[in-house]
Each structure stands twice: as C-alpha cells, then as structure tokens.
Design an enzyme around this catalytic site. Structure first.
Site, PDB file in Angstrom:
ATOM      1  N   GLU A  20      11.742  -0.336  63.972  1.00 54.65           N
ATOM      2  CA  GLU A  20      10.516   0.323  63.487  1.00 54.65           C
ATOM      3  C   GLU A  20      10.480   0.204  61.964  1.00 54.65           C
ATOM      4  OE1 GLU A  20       7.684   2.300  64.690  1.00 54.65           O
ATOM      5  OE2 GLU A  20       7.317   2.065  62.549  1.00 54.65           O
ATOM      6  N   GLN A  61      -0.535  11.607  65.880  1.00 52.66           N
ATOM      7  CA  GLN A  61      -1.938  11.200  65.783  1.00 52.66           C
ATOM      8  C   GLN A  61      -2.921  12.198  66.413  1.00 52.66           C
ATOM      9  OE1 GLN A  61      -2.132   7.059  67.226  1.00 52.66           O
ATOM     10  NE2 GLN A  61      -0.125   6.741  66.344  1.00 52.66           N
ATOM     11  N   VAL A 113       9.200  -6.021  64.321  1.00 56.67           N
ATOM     12  CA  VAL A 113       9.451  -6.992  65.386  1.00 56.67           C
ATOM     13  C   VAL A 113       8.507  -8.162  65.158  1.00 56.67           C
ATOM     14  CG1 VAL A 113       9.274  -7.413  67.871  1.00 56.67           C
ATOM     15  CG2 VAL A 113      10.138  -5.213  67.037  1.00 56.67           C
ATOM     16  N   CYS A 130      -6.919   7.586  73.109  1.00 56.85           N
ATOM     17  CA  CYS A 130      -7.654   8.846  73.204  1.00 56.85           C
ATOM     18  C   CYS A 130      -9.163   8.611  73.298  1.00 56.85           C
ATOM     19  CB  CYS A 130      -7.350   9.801  72.066  1.00 56.85           C
ATOM     20  SG  CYS A 130      -7.913  11.463  72.503  1.00 56.85           S
ATOM     21  N   ASP A 166       0.760   2.954  74.341  1.00 63.27           N
ATOM     22  CA  ASP A 166      -0.506   2.243  74.137  1.00 63.27           C
ATOM     23  C   ASP A 166      -0.386   0.723  74.286  1.00 63.27           C
ATOM     24  OD1 ASP A 166      -1.488   4.724  73.592  1.00 63.27           O
ATOM     25  OD2 ASP A 166      -1.795   4.396  71.439  1.00 63.27           O
ATOM     26  N   LYS A 187      -5.006   6.044  77.406  1.00 65.96           N
ATOM     27  CA  LYS A 187      -3.962   5.826  76.402  1.00 65.96           C
ATOM     28  C   LYS A 187      -3.844   7.068  75.525  1.00 65.96           C
ATOM     29  CE  LYS A 187      -4.176   0.828  76.340  1.00 65.96           C
ATOM     30  NZ  LYS A 187      -2.975   0.679  77.165  1.00 65.96           N
ATOM     31  N   THR A 188      -2.880   7.902  75.845  1.00 67.53           N
ATOM     32  CA  THR A 188      -2.721   9.160  75.104  1.00 67.53           C
ATOM     33  C   THR A 188      -1.245   9.453  74.871  1.00 67.53           C
ATOM     34  OG1 THR A 188      -2.683  10.422  77.166  1.00 67.53           O
ATOM     35  CG2 THR A 188      -4.816  10.218  76.074  1.00 67.53           C
ATOM     36  N   ALA A 206      -0.103  12.260  75.549  1.00 70.30           N
ATOM     37  CA  ALA A 206       0.271  13.003  76.756  1.00 70.30           C
ATOM     38  C   ALA A 206       0.784  12.047  77.834  1.00 70.30           C
ATOM     39  CB  ALA A 206      -0.937  13.780  77.267  1.00 70.30           C
ATOM     40  N   CYS A 250      -6.760  14.667  77.646  1.00 70.47           N
ATOM     41  CA  CYS A 250      -7.668  14.552  76.515  1.00 70.47           C
ATOM     42  C   CYS A 250      -8.259  15.935  76.222  1.00 70.47           C
ATOM     43  CB  CYS A 250      -8.762  13.550  76.869  1.00 70.47           C
ATOM     44  SG  CYS A 250      -9.697  13.061  75.445  1.00 70.47           S
TER      45      CYS A 250
HETATM   46  P1  FAD Z   1       2.228   4.770  68.407  1.00 75.19           P
HETATM   47  O1  FAD Z   1       2.530   6.225  68.366  1.00 75.19           O
HETATM   48  O2  FAD Z   1       1.048   4.270  67.677  1.00 75.19           O
HETATM   49  O3  FAD Z   1       3.540   4.021  67.935  1.00 75.19           O
HETATM   50  C1  FAD Z   1       3.656   2.628  67.856  1.00 75.19           C
HETATM   51  C2  FAD Z   1       4.783   2.350  66.878  1.00 75.19           C
HETATM   52  O4  FAD Z   1       5.084   0.953  66.890  1.00 75.19           O
HETATM   53  C3  FAD Z   1       4.406   2.715  65.441  1.00 75.19           C
HETATM   54  O5  FAD Z   1       5.398   3.532  64.888  1.00 75.19           O
HETATM   55  C4  FAD Z   1       4.305   1.368  64.749  1.00 75.19           C
HETATM   56  O6  FAD Z   1       4.696   1.421  63.379  1.00 75.19           O
HETATM   57  C5  FAD Z   1       5.274   0.539  65.553  1.00 75.19           C
HETATM   58  N1  FAD Z   1       4.994  -0.896  65.468  1.00 75.19           N
HETATM   59  C6  FAD Z   1       3.807  -1.531  65.597  1.00 75.19           C
HETATM   60  N2  FAD Z   1       3.984  -2.868  65.454  1.00 75.19           N
HETATM   61  C7  FAD Z   1       5.300  -3.043  65.238  1.00 75.19           C
HETATM   62  C8  FAD Z   1       6.116  -4.188  65.034  1.00 75.19           C
HETATM   63  N3  FAD Z   1       5.609  -5.424  65.013  1.00 75.19           N
HETATM   64  N4  FAD Z   1       7.449  -4.009  64.878  1.00 75.19           N
HETATM   65  C9  FAD Z   1       8.011  -2.787  64.928  1.00 75.19           C
HETATM   66  N5  FAD Z   1       7.284  -1.661  65.106  1.00 75.19           N
HETATM   67  C10 FAD Z   1       5.959  -1.800  65.251  1.00 75.19           C
HETATM   68  N6  FAD Z   1      -3.264  11.620  72.519  1.00 75.19           N
HETATM   69  C11 FAD Z   1      -3.215  12.787  73.226  1.00 75.19           C
HETATM   70  O7  FAD Z   1      -2.419  12.919  74.146  1.00 75.19           O
HETATM   71  N7  FAD Z   1      -4.032  13.839  72.924  1.00 75.19           N
HETATM   72  C12 FAD Z   1      -4.911  13.771  71.895  1.00 75.19           C
HETATM   73  O8  FAD Z   1      -5.624  14.739  71.636  1.00 75.19           O
HETATM   74  C13 FAD Z   1      -4.984  12.571  71.142  1.00 75.19           C
HETATM   75  N8  FAD Z   1      -5.850  12.471  70.123  1.00 75.19           N
HETATM   76  C14 FAD Z   1      -5.834  11.353  69.337  1.00 75.19           C
HETATM   77  C15 FAD Z   1      -6.682  11.291  68.248  1.00 75.19           C
HETATM   78  C16 FAD Z   1      -6.675  10.198  67.406  1.00 75.19           C
HETATM   79  C17 FAD Z   1      -7.608  10.161  66.237  1.00 75.19           C
HETATM   80  C18 FAD Z   1      -5.767   9.134  67.654  1.00 75.19           C
HETATM   81  C19 FAD Z   1      -5.718   7.949  66.717  1.00 75.19           C
HETATM   82  C20 FAD Z   1      -4.933   9.168  68.751  1.00 75.19           C
HETATM   83  C21 FAD Z   1      -4.961  10.268  69.614  1.00 75.19           C
HETATM   84  N9  FAD Z   1      -4.153  10.348  70.737  1.00 75.19           N
HETATM   85  C22 FAD Z   1      -4.118  11.498  71.481  1.00 75.19           C
HETATM   86  C23 FAD Z   1      -3.434   9.147  71.216  1.00 75.19           C
HETATM   87  C24 FAD Z   1      -1.938   9.118  70.911  1.00 75.19           C
HETATM   88  O9  FAD Z   1      -1.700   9.436  69.578  1.00 75.19           O
HETATM   89  C25 FAD Z   1      -1.383   7.748  71.244  1.00 75.19           C
HETATM   90  O10 FAD Z   1      -1.754   7.410  72.551  1.00 75.19           O
HETATM   91  C26 FAD Z   1       0.138   7.733  71.141  1.00 75.19           C
HETATM   92  O11 FAD Z   1       0.525   7.940  69.814  1.00 75.19           O
HETATM   93  C27 FAD Z   1       0.711   6.425  71.675  1.00 75.19           C
HETATM   94  O12 FAD Z   1       2.076   6.326  71.392  1.00 75.19           O
HETATM   95  P2  FAD Z   1       2.753   4.876  71.185  1.00 75.19           P
HETATM   96  O13 FAD Z   1       4.179   5.128  70.895  1.00 75.19           O
HETATM   97  O14 FAD Z   1       2.390   3.994  72.305  1.00 75.19           O
HETATM   98  O15 FAD Z   1       2.029   4.293  69.910  1.00 75.19           O
END
Ligand code: FAD
Length: 528
Positions: free
Chosen positions: A158, A166, A201, A284, A416, A424-425, A427, A459
């Site tokens: 990372e 978020q 990555v 979201c 995501d 995609k949340t 949660a 959501c």
């Molecule tokens: P992320 O948390 O985005 O993490 C991905 C990680 O991968 C990041 O740290 C990034 O730096 C890293 N990364 C990316 N590319 C690379 C690379 N090439 N090499 C190494 N690392 C990399 N969800 C809910 O459940 N309830 C809500 O109310 C809600 N509201 C939201 C409101 C907003 C405005 C937003 C933007 C999102 C919301 N979400 C909500 C959605 C939730 O935040 C995401 O679905 C969740 O964070 C997904 O987790 P993740 O680990 O898949 O992705």
C-alpha cells in the site's frame, strides 16, 4: 505545575487549570491533549473550559479521554493521529500525568512497528500471504486473518501514508463531521506483525504466484488477496478536473473536496443546485442522492429551499436499485421539490461559465448551475484490469460466494475491486473480510473454502439531518436487516439509524472492523 518531559515531542502533567494555560503557551507548548474524562472528580475543570483558554492563547487542543470505558488500546490510534496532525511540542494531561504517559508510549509502539516493517521491503521476497491494497478491505482482512492465526506471515502492499474512512465524507459534505475525523495515518491502522511494503502494485503474475511493486520490486506468495479498490475516472467528464474545488463544482468523493460541498451548501441562498450520478457500478450507490438530501435539509432548515431549484441527474433509470426503499426516498424528493432526471449523464462541464452538459435520449442537454455535486464515473482498478486476474469489465473475477478467484485457486479478491455483483460498500467489505480470512486459511491448509458471502451491502441514506433510511440488502435485492424492525425499520427514515451512522459506525470501523473484531460480520456456512 509539575511537568515531566518525555521527549522533544511531548511532556505530561496532572490536571491543567484554565488560568495556567497562558504560562504553558509562554513556555512554548503548541498543543494540549486532555486524557481525562469530564466529571472524574468533583470540582474538576471540564475539557471545554481548558480548551477555551487554550484556544484564546492560540494553542491547539484535543480531548482523548482514557478510562475503563475508553481503554488505552481503543484510544491509542486517536492519540497517534493527534501526535501526527497537531503541532508540537505537546502537553498531555490527566489526573496525574500517568495515563498520558502510557497512551503516548502505546501510540508510539504502533507507529514504530509500522515504520520498522516498512524498511523490510528488500529483506524478504516471499510471504505466506500477500495483500494488495491497505484500504478498508485489505486491512480488515489482515486483521481477521491474524485474529485467527496470529503467527501468519502477511505483507500488505500500500503506497498511501493515509487511511480514509470514506463513508464519513458524506457527513463532511453535510457539515456534520470535520474532515479530520475521516482519516488516520496508515501506520496506525496497519495490524501489528504485518509487513508493510510501502509501494504501488504495478502488476500481477499469478502463474508464477508473484506480485510486482514499486520500482522493480517482486514478491512471491503462497496466497494472494487483492483489495485494490476501484478507480475514480474524473477525466471521463470533459473539463471536470480543472474546475473541481472551485466555480461551485464539488464532490464528496474526495477527502479534500467534501468540505467544499458544505461551504457551497452553507452559503447558497438561491439559484440552481445540481447533483449527478454516473453509470453503475459505483462505490456507495446512494452517496450521490445522500449529498442532495443533506443539502436540501440544510436549505430547508434555513428557509431558503423555495428559492433553490434542485435537480438530480442520474444516468440510470431508477432512484435506488432496491425497490423497497424507494417510497421513503420519494417522500423526500417530493418534500424537497427535487427534479428527477433519469437517463441523464454528465459528460462535460465548464466551471467559469457554470454550465454542464448531459447526454440524454433526446440529445445533449445544457444546464446552468450555481453549484454542482459531481460523482465521478468509476471502473476497475487499472492494475487489476491489465492483469490475468481481470474479467472483461476490469474487475478481479471471483466466485461471488467464496470470493475465491475463478481461475487462480490461490487468489482471493474483495471490496470495490472484485467482480461480485453486490453494492460496493464498506459494509460489504466488513462482511467479506471474515469470509476471505476463513476460506484463505482453509486453502492454505489444502482444504476447500467453507464459508460464504451473501452479497450483504448497506447504504445509510441520509434523507435529512438527523434521519436515515438504512438500506441493507444482499444478492438479488434480498433485504438483510441487521436489527429487528422495532429497533430500525430500514424502509422508513429513523433517528436510530442516524445515530448508528453518526455515532456508532465510525467506531465500529476503527475499533472493530480494522482490528479483526467481527461485529455483525460472522461468516456464514456454505448453505447458500
Ligand atoms: P478502498 O478503501 O478504496 O482501498 C483501496 C486501497 O488500495 C487504497 O488504500 C489504495 O491506496 C490502494 N491502492 C489502489 N491502487 C493501488 C496500487 N496500484 N498498489 C497498491 N495499493 C493500491 N460504504 C458504506 O458501507 N457506507 C457508506 O455510507 C458509504 N459511503 C460512501 C461515501 C462516499 C463519498 C464514498 C467515496 C464511499 C462510500 N462508501 C460507503 C464506500 C466505501 O468507502 C468503499 O466501498 C470501501 O472503502 C471499499 O473498500 P476497498 O478496500 O475495496 O477500497
């Protein structure tokens, strides 16, 4: 005052009185952290009185109480963040200074651990488990794995120094949370014992069980977990990137922009406000309309809503994908007088002239705006999309129940970046992480996955300040409420659901989900 200097960053002491604060400022302290809960002893000055005196002297303040209800283990992350964010030298106090000293040491040990592990990038080229991405899903999965087997050899790749919550950005855009409440240093959330490869990555080579990272780095694995999130494609809307954050153009989808949403909403008294939603899938799916409702709630509260023309432009054909929640949402659309435009997709924007263009069945439509909240188009993570792990759409192709890759049995993906057809949340990631942990450990032992993800996503639709319609559903739109309907009926707006989102879920995130404590997230057997 009896002040004990611990190092150049911090000193500790017993209870500070408001009248002593000027002398502390004169002595060079720039921040005061209070580790004492209010009301611990009769006659104790409360935090607010010390804070007021400190702010009058230009000092920063933070209240991070430590007691049985707020143990050091739970508070050390906040303390580490305060030490990271606030100017030093810091003076921390409690009744005697003892708790302040202890929490400082505890916060230092997590940061030092992460710092030490960071330097290991060149020392070890193989790990039992490699996790690509240290966001919500990556950290939660590492924590869930370690909760089951503390001696696992895990590396997380990372590049970011900062970890975001978020879901809090909607609340920042609604003027409810300060933006600082939505992040912590990555070092603070990195689980103890994990090797942090602080790099990007750059590629996956699953045939050789290898991940490429940084400038020529390569690490091999027994098992890979992909959690890279999705990609926000701001550039797909012509003219957007150069005007974001000015000319009335904002988005809650970026940490630095969410406060601008509130600034615009807070100052708008009349004119046209536009809210947009791009094609699915997006993270979201409710967030575009949440921004609209919270804005309308503020305008209604200030009595200016009749002078503001509100438009919602959604590329899709429905207000929300699960029909059970739509009646409650429509009541708010009508109450706020919002004009719904389906099949209307933002394609171009000109900030200085405050004009936006939408692709519709009837051709391109031009709209002027006073403010516009834009949700960017979204797509698969670029590195995943370019790799053999991807499906045609660019998402890591996994079985939607086991979360195991369909072609590479030693690879899992969640969050995501994965192909699962859930909302995609965060949660969803909270429920997926324990499933991946259990199934991954089985695979490492040569067994088959034996727990299943049911598609749960949530959501919390912030329909007004103080009330939420709590949508919780799984695959096929099946309603999956976490609470009995007498506690929270998700199809109706409720204060209890607002309390959950505003006061409970952030703590669940930082102190449970990212620590492997699986509250409301126990994995299900393979019955599905
Ligand atoms: P992320 O948390 O985005 O993490 C991905 C990680 O991968 C990041 O740290 C990034 O730096 C890293 N990364 C990316 N590319 C690379 C690379 N090439 N090499 C190494 N690392 C990399 N969800 C809910 O459940 N309830 C809500 O109310 C809600 N509201 C939201 C409101 C907003 C405005 C937003 C933007 C999102 C919301 N979400 C909500 C959605 C939730 O935040 C995401 O679905 C969740 O964070 C997904 O987790 P993740 O680990 O898949 O992705």
């Amino acid at each position: 005052m009896d002040i004990t200097r611990i190092d150049e960053a911090i000193s500790v002491t017993g209870q500070v009185l408001p009248k002593e604060v000027q002398a502390l400022a004169d002595a060079g302290f720039r921040t005061i952290i209070c580790n004492r809960p209010d009301g611990e002893d009769p006659g104790q000055p409360d935090f607010a009185s010390v804070a007021a005196a400190a702010q009058a002297c230009g000092l920063e303040v933070r209240h991070i109480p430590v007691d049985d209800a707020h143990p050091i283990d739970m508070q050390k992350g906040d303390f580490a963040r305060a030490m990271h964010d606030l100017p030093g030298p810091v003076l921390a106090y409690c009744r005697t200074g003892n708790r302040s000293g202890k929490i400082y040491q505890a916060s230092r040990s997590i940061a030092a651990q992460a710092g030490k592990e960071r330097t290991m990038t060149t020392e070890k080229s193989h790990h039992q488990i490699v996790i690509a991405g240290g966001g919500s899903a990556g950290i939660a999965t590492a924590a869930s794995l370690l909760a089951r087997e503390p001696d696992l050899d895990i590396a997380i790749i990372e590049p970011r120094e900062v970890h975001y919550y978020q879901p809090g950005w909607t609340m920042v855009g609604g003027g409810v949370f300060p933006k600082e409440a939505t992040y912590r240093p990555e070092a603070v959330v990195m689980p103890d014992g994990v090797t942090w490869l602080k790099a990007e990555v750059t590629g996956f080579d699953p045939d050789n069980k290898a991940v490429l990272y940084g400038d020529g780095g390569k690490v091999t694995y027994d098992l890979l977990i992909v959690a890279l999130g999705n990609r926000l494609a701001w550039e797909k809307i012509e003219g957007l990137e150069e005007t974001l954050g000015k000319n009335g153009v904002t988005s809650n989808y970026r940490y630095d922009l969410a406060p601008y949403t509130w600034e615009l909403v807070h100052h708008l008294d009349k004119g046209r406000a536009i809210f947009t939603q791009p094609p699915m899938p997006i993270k979201c799916a409710g967030a575009p309309q949440k921004a609209m409702y919270l804005s309308c709630s503020e305008w209604e509260h200030r009595g200016v809503l009749p002078d503001i023309e509100v438009e919602f432009h959604n590329q899709g054909a429905v207000l929300f994908g699960v029909a059970d929640y739509v009646p409650a949402l429509m009541q708010y659309v009508e109450r706020y007088g919002a004009n719904l435009n389906f099949g209307s997709n933002l394609v171009r924007i000109d900030g200085p002239t405050r004009k936006a263009w939408f692709a519709t069945d009837q051709g391109e439509v031009e709209r002027e705006f006073d403010m516009i909240h834009v949700v960017p188009p979204q797509e698969g993570n670029a590195v995943v999309a370019a790799s053999p792990l991807a499906n045609e759409a660019g998402y890591a192709e996994v079985d939607q129940h086991t979360l195991r890759h369909t072609r590479y049995p030693d690879v899992f993906a969640l969050g995501d970046c994965s192909s699962t057809p859930n909302a995609k949340t965060m949660a969803a990631a909270r429920k997926q992480a324990p499933v991946v942990a259990v199934n991954a450990l089985n695979v490492l032992e040569g067994k088959e996955p034996n727990v299943s993800y049911d598609g749960y996503g949530s959501c919390p639709l912030t329909v007004e300040r103080g009330k939420i319609v709590l949508a919780e559903f799984g695959y096929g739109g099946k309603l999956l409420p976490s609470f009995p309907s007498w506690v929270i009926d998700g199809t109706k707006p409720s204060k209890a659901a607002w309390h959950l989102k505003a006061n409970v879920l952030p703590s669940v995130y930082w102190h449970f989900m990212l620590k492997g404590r699986e509250w409301l997230a126990k994995p299900l057997g393979m019955a599905i």
